[in-house]
Scaffold this active site. Structure first.
Site, short mmCIF file in Angstrom:
data_model
loop_
_atom_site.label_atom_id
_atom_site.label_comp_id
_atom_site.label_asym_id
_atom_site.label_seq_id
_atom_site.Cartn_x
_atom_site.Cartn_y
_atom_site.Cartn_z
N PRO A 89 35.42 21.27 30.97
CA PRO A 89 35.71 22.01 29.74
C PRO A 89 34.65 21.82 28.65
O PRO A 89 34.65 22.54 27.65
CB PRO A 89 37.07 21.47 29.29
CG PRO A 89 37.38 20.29 30.13
CD PRO A 89 36.45 20.27 31.29
N ASP A 169 32.43 47.90 36.43
CA ASP A 169 33.43 46.96 35.92
C ASP A 169 33.46 46.92 34.41
O ASP A 169 32.44 47.13 33.77
CB ASP A 169 33.10 45.53 36.36
CG ASP A 169 33.38 45.34 37.82
OD1 ASP A 169 34.05 46.19 38.38
OD2 ASP A 169 32.90 44.34 38.36
C1 JCQ Z 1 36.79 23.74 33.56
N1 JCQ Z 1 37.63 24.88 31.92
C2 JCQ Z 1 38.41 23.81 32.07
C3 JCQ Z 1 38.67 18.31 33.17
C4 JCQ Z 1 37.10 16.63 32.51
C5 JCQ Z 1 34.04 16.65 34.30
O1 JCQ Z 1 35.06 16.32 33.53
C6 JCQ Z 1 36.21 17.03 33.47
C7 JCQ Z 1 36.59 18.10 34.32
C8 JCQ Z 1 37.81 18.73 34.18
C9 JCQ Z 1 38.21 19.86 35.06
O2 JCQ Z 1 37.73 21.12 34.61
C10 JCQ Z 1 38.44 21.77 33.62
C11 JCQ Z 1 37.89 23.05 33.12
N2 JCQ Z 1 36.67 24.82 32.80
O3 JCQ Z 1 39.47 21.32 33.15
C12 JCQ Z 1 38.30 17.26 32.34
#
Ligand code: JCQ
Length: 243
Positions: A89, A169
């Site tokens: 995120p 699209d």
């Molecule tokens: C991806 N929007 C949300 C969550 C930390 C690498 O660290 C982390 C990865 C995540 C998983 O991905 C998401 C995400 N795009 O939550 C927290």
């Protein structure tokens, strides 16, 4: 040919999503390849541990550098031609433009992060690009990786049939799509707009253009301010303001 390698501690999550639909066909046609890797297989200790407690204390677990580095080394080898992406995120927000830029890669390696975080040295030394699919938190990067693979794969020539062409699209034309209808012309008194049954293609095109602009204006006005509007489109929007 576009090759994806996905590193995850839950590689089995990817089995059924990639065993259906156009992605399955693209794999069968050899237009894309998807290789799944269990990060645990690259942990050297007896119990294949991939995380550990954070230096400095505090709660949670942190993904270790070594298994991820060993997995990447075995996939990429010495030549560094792959694009290595971390789903997180904290990354740049994914959109159609990012999907288009990635569709010209030959090799994409995706590391699925987890909510408790990962050793910063993974980011610092092993990752080329950090990508988020939106402002919300998932339990892990697996679903985000599926979204990226799907959106990028459909841009590979031959994956979509001509009828599903990506050229028209919403996010390529910059407008939301106009409403579509199919038979019957009336169901429980719910009618299809008359003009679509008329066979007058000039009128139909005009109706669709106006409907696209109307829908974009009400649902996604941000798309209109970003996009170059033709004189014709400006005129239709002015007419809509009057209605
Ligand atoms: C991806 N929007 C949300 C969550 C930390 C690498 O660290 C982390 C990865 C995540 C998983 O991905 C998401 C995400 N795009 O939550 C927290």
């Amino acid at each position: 040919m576009l090759r994806f390698d996905i590193l995850s501690i839950f590689p089995e999550m990817f089995q059924s999503p990639f065993d259906a639909s156009l992605i399955k066909k693209a794999l069968e046609k050899g237009l894309i390849e998807i290789h799944l890797h269990d990060i645990r297989d690259y942990a050297l200790d007896k119990h294949h541990v991939t995380d550990d407690t954070p230096y400095g204390g505090g709660g949670g677990m942190v993904m270790k550098v070594e298994p991820v580095e060993r997995a990447l080394a075995s996939i990429i080898g010495e030549k560094a031609e792959a694009m290595v992406i971390l789903m997180t995120p904290q990354g740049e927000v994914f959109n159609q433009g990012v999907a288009e830029s990635l569709s010209s890669c030959d090799h994409i390696v995706i590391v699925c992060g987890h909510y408790e975080g990962l050793d910063e040295r993974i980011r610092q030394y092993l990752i080329d690009r950090e990508i988020s699919i939106g402002d919300y938190v998932l339990t892990g990067g697996e679903f985000a990786a599926m979204v990226l693979v799907d959106a990028v794969s459909r841009l590979v020539p031959g994956v979509l049939g001509n009828s599903n062409s990506a050229v028209f699209d919403s996010f390529s034309t910059g407008l939301l799509e106009y409403p579509q209808y199919t038979r019957p012309a009336e169901y429980r008194g719910w009618k299809v707009p008359e003009v679509l049954l008329s066979g007058n293609h000039r009128q139909i095109d005009a109706w669709r253009k106006k409907a696209s602009l109307k829908r974009t204006r009400s649902r996604r006005p941000d798309l209109l301010t970003k996009r170059h509007l033709t004189d014709d489109e400006k005129k239709i929007l002015e007419e809509l303001e009057m209605e």
